[in-house]
Scaffold this motif. Structure first.
Motif, short mmCIF file in Angstrom:
data_model
loop_
_atom_site.label_atom_id
_atom_site.label_comp_id
_atom_site.label_asym_id
_atom_site.label_seq_id
_atom_site.Cartn_x
_atom_site.Cartn_y
_atom_site.Cartn_z
N PHE A 365 0.83 -1.20 0.00
CA PHE A 365 0.00 0.00 0.00
C PHE A 365 0.87 1.26 0.00
CE2 PHE A 365 -1.79 3.46 2.53
CZ PHE A 365 -3.00 3.69 1.90
N TYR A 366 1.85 1.31 0.89
CA TYR A 366 2.70 2.50 0.98
C TYR A 366 3.52 2.70 -0.29
CZ TYR A 366 1.63 3.06 5.95
OH TYR A 366 0.99 3.26 7.15
N ARG A 367 4.01 1.62 -0.87
CA ARG A 367 4.80 1.76 -2.10
C ARG A 367 3.94 2.34 -3.22
NH1 ARG A 367 6.97 -3.00 0.11
NH2 ARG A 367 5.55 -4.37 -1.03
N LYS A 368 2.73 1.83 -3.37
CA LYS A 368 1.83 2.34 -4.41
C LYS A 368 1.42 3.79 -4.13
CE LYS A 368 -0.45 -1.99 -5.84
NZ LYS A 368 -0.31 -1.81 -7.31
N ASN A 369 1.07 4.05 -2.88
CA ASN A 369 0.57 5.37 -2.50
C ASN A 369 1.64 6.45 -2.67
OD1 ASN A 369 0.11 7.32 0.27
ND2 ASN A 369 -1.60 7.07 -1.12
N PHE A 370 2.83 6.19 -2.15
CA PHE A 370 3.89 7.20 -2.25
C PHE A 370 4.40 7.34 -3.68
CE2 PHE A 370 4.79 6.38 2.48
CZ PHE A 370 4.02 7.47 2.86
N ALA A 371 4.44 6.26 -4.43
CA ALA A 371 4.87 6.35 -5.83
C ALA A 371 3.96 7.29 -6.60
CB ALA A 371 4.88 4.96 -6.47
N LYS A 416 15.35 6.11 -4.21
CA LYS A 416 14.42 5.04 -3.82
C LYS A 416 13.00 5.40 -4.26
CE LYS A 416 12.94 1.31 -1.72
NZ LYS A 416 13.25 -0.04 -2.25
N GLY A 417 12.64 6.67 -4.14
CA GLY A 417 11.31 7.11 -4.57
C GLY A 417 11.10 6.88 -6.05
N ILE A 418 12.14 7.15 -6.86
CA ILE A 418 12.04 6.91 -8.30
C ILE A 418 11.90 5.41 -8.58
CG2 ILE A 418 13.31 7.07 -10.49
CD1 ILE A 418 14.52 9.68 -9.44
N GLU A 419 12.60 4.61 -7.80
CA GLU A 419 12.50 3.15 -7.94
C GLU A 419 11.05 2.69 -7.68
OE1 GLU A 419 13.95 -0.54 -5.20
OE2 GLU A 419 15.51 0.93 -5.70
N LEU A 420 10.42 3.26 -6.65
CA LEU A 420 9.02 2.92 -6.35
C LEU A 420 8.11 3.30 -7.51
CD1 LEU A 420 8.62 4.14 -2.63
CD2 LEU A 420 9.19 1.85 -3.44
N MET A 421 8.37 4.47 -8.09
CA MET A 421 7.55 4.94 -9.22
C MET A 421 7.66 4.00 -10.40
SD MET A 421 8.10 9.03 -9.47
CE MET A 421 8.93 9.69 -8.06
N LYS A 426 5.36 4.47 -13.37
CA LYS A 426 5.33 5.94 -13.36
C LYS A 426 6.74 6.50 -13.47
CE LYS A 426 1.24 5.91 -10.35
NZ LYS A 426 0.29 6.25 -11.42
N GLU A 427 6.80 7.77 -13.85
CA GLU A 427 8.08 8.46 -13.98
C GLU A 427 8.01 9.82 -13.29
OE1 GLU A 427 10.98 7.60 -15.33
OE2 GLU A 427 10.37 5.66 -16.16
N PRO A 428 9.11 10.25 -12.69
CA PRO A 428 9.11 11.60 -12.11
C PRO A 428 9.26 12.63 -13.23
CG PRO A 428 11.30 10.66 -11.92
CD PRO A 428 10.42 9.58 -12.52
N ALA A 429 9.04 13.89 -12.90
CA ALA A 429 9.29 14.96 -13.86
C ALA A 429 10.78 15.00 -14.19
CB ALA A 429 8.84 16.30 -13.26
N ALA A 430 11.11 15.50 -15.37
CA ALA A 430 12.50 15.49 -15.84
C ALA A 430 13.45 16.21 -14.89
CB ALA A 430 12.57 16.11 -17.23
N TRP A 431 12.95 17.26 -14.21
CA TRP A 431 13.84 18.05 -13.36
C TRP A 431 14.40 17.24 -12.19
CZ3 TRP A 431 12.77 18.65 -8.22
CH2 TRP A 431 11.44 18.52 -7.80
N VAL A 432 13.68 16.19 -11.76
CA VAL A 432 14.17 15.37 -10.65
C VAL A 432 15.43 14.62 -11.07
CG1 VAL A 432 13.62 13.55 -9.00
CG2 VAL A 432 11.83 15.14 -9.73
N ASN A 433 15.39 14.01 -12.25
CA ASN A 433 16.57 13.30 -12.75
C ASN A 433 17.73 14.27 -13.00
OD1 ASN A 433 15.54 10.62 -12.78
ND2 ASN A 433 14.35 11.11 -14.61
N GLU A 434 17.41 15.46 -13.49
CA GLU A 434 18.45 16.47 -13.71
C GLU A 434 19.11 16.87 -12.39
OE1 GLU A 434 16.51 19.66 -15.71
OE2 GLU A 434 16.13 18.50 -17.55
N MET A 435 18.30 16.97 -11.34
CA MET A 435 18.83 17.30 -10.02
C MET A 435 19.82 16.23 -9.56
SD MET A 435 16.69 17.79 -6.44
CE MET A 435 16.62 16.03 -6.03
N LEU A 436 19.44 14.97 -9.73
CA LEU A 436 20.32 13.87 -9.31
C LEU A 436 21.60 13.81 -10.15
CD1 LEU A 436 17.66 11.06 -8.75
CD2 LEU A 436 18.94 12.27 -6.99
N GLU A 437 21.47 14.10 -11.44
CA GLU A 437 22.64 14.07 -12.33
C GLU A 437 23.70 15.09 -11.91
OE1 GLU A 437 20.99 14.70 -16.17
OE2 GLU A 437 20.06 12.70 -16.27
N LYS A 438 23.26 16.16 -11.25
CA LYS A 438 24.19 17.19 -10.78
C LYS A 438 24.66 16.92 -9.35
CE LYS A 438 22.72 20.92 -13.82
NZ LYS A 438 24.05 21.03 -14.47
#
Length: 530
Positions: A365-371, A416-421, A426-438
């Motif tokens: 439930f939590y994995r689905k809900n938070f994703a 980990k949140g992206i992994e749940l998505m 599901k996918e996060p917005a592009a800016w999240v991956n850009e943040m991690l890349e930096k």
């Protein structure tokens, strides 16, 4: 812009209008509360021989509404004597009095045509420079400001109080196309300093910030409870205090607020955001439609997801709605192994990693809900706001969450949140991956005793505004600690001042606390100013 708010006019005396009037009276402001004139006599008025021209009749709607509000629970007023600061009137005999106020707040029915009629009348009497705002929960500010004078537009915006105004802290400020910067700054400061609110400036989008994310979250659960074949007791167990939310959790909260109210906002979103990736989620499940048809709205109708009944022996019992049969049944106790693992974890933020790692239905439930939540909020930037912390502020102040979506995501870990998505398609917005890349691994960081947030347009961390007036102990405990035992922590607040924070159970004073106090006094006398 420096000005004092000595008197306000509230136009519309319904639940929200009277509640807002009471809250201004609470802080010492004089209030003029106005509403429409009745078109027919009541039976009581007929028996008294009154006519439609009598003042008691002409002010009946506003007076009855205010009295009903003052008698409601929880009370909207600090003390009944404060209600004397509220003067009532009607929109025909008393509308000219708005020329005497510093701020006009429109709180009439949510129809654009009616609001425009009200603004037409108000503009005839409003003096230049008077603040004028609408408490709309969803009508675009731009549409309401069309056709108004330049001075009106400059001083006009949305000011969305959450119900009940005295108790819920969120105060959304929604600028129109021509709202002046000075007006926004004034309202932002006034909300924080005088109204006791968390002021959040939002963009002029459907349902703004709080309801856009909050209604998404509730609608997501409405669908998930059926998809996962869960009971309402199970969902309420998983969405209450264990994750830092109110004891009434989800379904009990909807019963208190009123299912009809929630459905109204959700239907507005379903119509107003056709390109939203979660558009279908705002459509009502069949069981909700049936409840609405049956008028099972919750506390106001005597039954909703829960129903209180009297047994033959005179005892009371609260029964739960079975979402499969739509019949009320005895409550079922909900228990999950995953929740047992969190019982020794006092800090809510430290529970989230454990919860999403659960091997039972709770973990799923939590994995689905938070994703779903993480994907949704990441995609709302820059649509509803440019700053991620405003989404967290809105959910904490408007919906009573201890932690906002991005704070929860940080607690679990951004990657980990992206992994749940991805596990949920599901996918996060592009800016999240850009943040991690930096190499930026979190949405927030603490630096120099202040909380900084990741600024998406600038791709760097910025200090959240408004912290300079406060010392946030949570942010300085580790870096500014000068002494600690089991009873106290002594922290250096800066400027030569020490703070002694009790850490004993229920702040009881024992030997360790006394030792800590004496140690703090010794340190202050030798090395500090106080």
């Amino acid at each position: 812009m420096k000005r004092r708010i000595n008197k306000v006019a509230v136009v519309g005396s319904g639940i929200m209008g009277s509640g807002i009037a009471c809250h201004f009276a609470n802080i010492g402001v004089e209030v003029l509360l106005l509403d429409i004139v009745p078109r027919e006599l009541s039976e009581k008025e007929k028996k008294k021989g009154l006519t439609l021209e009598d003042k008691a009749v002409r002010n009946r709607i506003v007076n009855d509404s205010l009295q009903a509000s003052l008698k409601s629970k929880p009370s909207p007023i600090y003390h009944q004597d404060f209600a004397k600061r509220i003067k009532t009137g009607n929109l025909e005999d008393d509308i000219s009095k708005v020329s005497e106020v510093d701020w006009i707040i429109e709180v009439v029915v949510e129809r654009l045509d009616i609001k425009k009629q009200v603004f037409d009348n108000l503009e005839k009497h409003r003096k230049k420079g008077t603040l004028i705002t609408s408490n709309t929960s969803g009508i675009p500010i731009q549409q309401m400001s069309e056709g108004r004078s330049e001075d009106f537009k400059k001083h006009f915006c949305g000011t969305h109080f959450f119900n009940p105004p005295r108790y819920l802290r969120l105060f959304e400020i929604i600028p129109g196309p021509e709202t002046s910067k000075e007006v926004l700054e004034l309202l932002n400061e006034y909300g924080e300093k005088f109204l006791g609110k968390k002021s959040v400036v939002a963009k002029d989008t459907p349902a703004f910030i709080g309801n856009r994310v909050g209604i998404f979250s509730i609608m997501s659960l409405f669908h998930m409870v059926k998809e996962m074949d869960m009971t309402i007791e199970e969902v309420d167990k998983l969405t209450g205090p264990v994750i830092g939310r109110q004891k009434s959790a989800t379904f009990r909260t909807v019963d208190v607020v009123g299912l009809d109210t929630l459905v109204h906002v959700a239907n507005g979103l379903h119509k107003g955001v056709p390109t939203d990736e979660a558009h279908d989620l705002f459509a009502m499940p069949d069981y909700i439609n049936t409840m609405v048809e049956n008028e099972w709205f919750g506390s106001k109708s005597g039954q909703g997801f829960y129903k209180k009944i009297k047994n033959d022996d005179g005892s009371s019992e609260i029964k739960s709605l079975d979402l499969n049969t739509l019949e009320y049944r005895p409550q079922k106790k909900a228990s999950f192994a995953t929740l047992e693992l969190t019982k020794t974890i006092d800090k809510v933020e430290e529970r989230f990693k454990v919860l999403v790692g659960g091997k039972d239905k709770a973990g799923e439930f939590y994995r689905k809900n938070f994703a779903a939540l993480f994907a949704y909020v990441s995609n709302r930037i820059p649509e509803i706001t440019d700053e991620l912390y405003k989404i967290d502020d809105a959910m904490k102040a408007g919906f009573g969450w201890e932690h906002g979506p991005f704070q929860i995501w940080d607690a679990i870990g951004v990657e980990k949140g992206i992994e749940l998505m991805k596990a949920e398609g599901k996918e996060p917005a592009a800016w999240v991956n850009e943040m991690l890349e930096k190499e930026n691994k979190s949405f927030y960081k603490v630096k120099e005793g202040n909380t900084w947030y990741y600024d998406i347009p600038q791709k760097e961390y910025k200090k959240i505004p408004g912290q300079d007036a406060f010392i946030i102990l949570e942010n300085i405990r580790e870096s500014k600690e000068v002494f600690k035992n089991s009873g106290v922590v002594v922290e250096d607040l800066g400027d030569g001042i020490l703070n002694v924070e009790f850490r004993s159970k229920m702040n009881t004073i024992g030997g360790d606390v006394l030792d800590g106090l004496n140690k703090a006094i010794d340190l202050a006398e030798k090395e500090y100013q106080g």
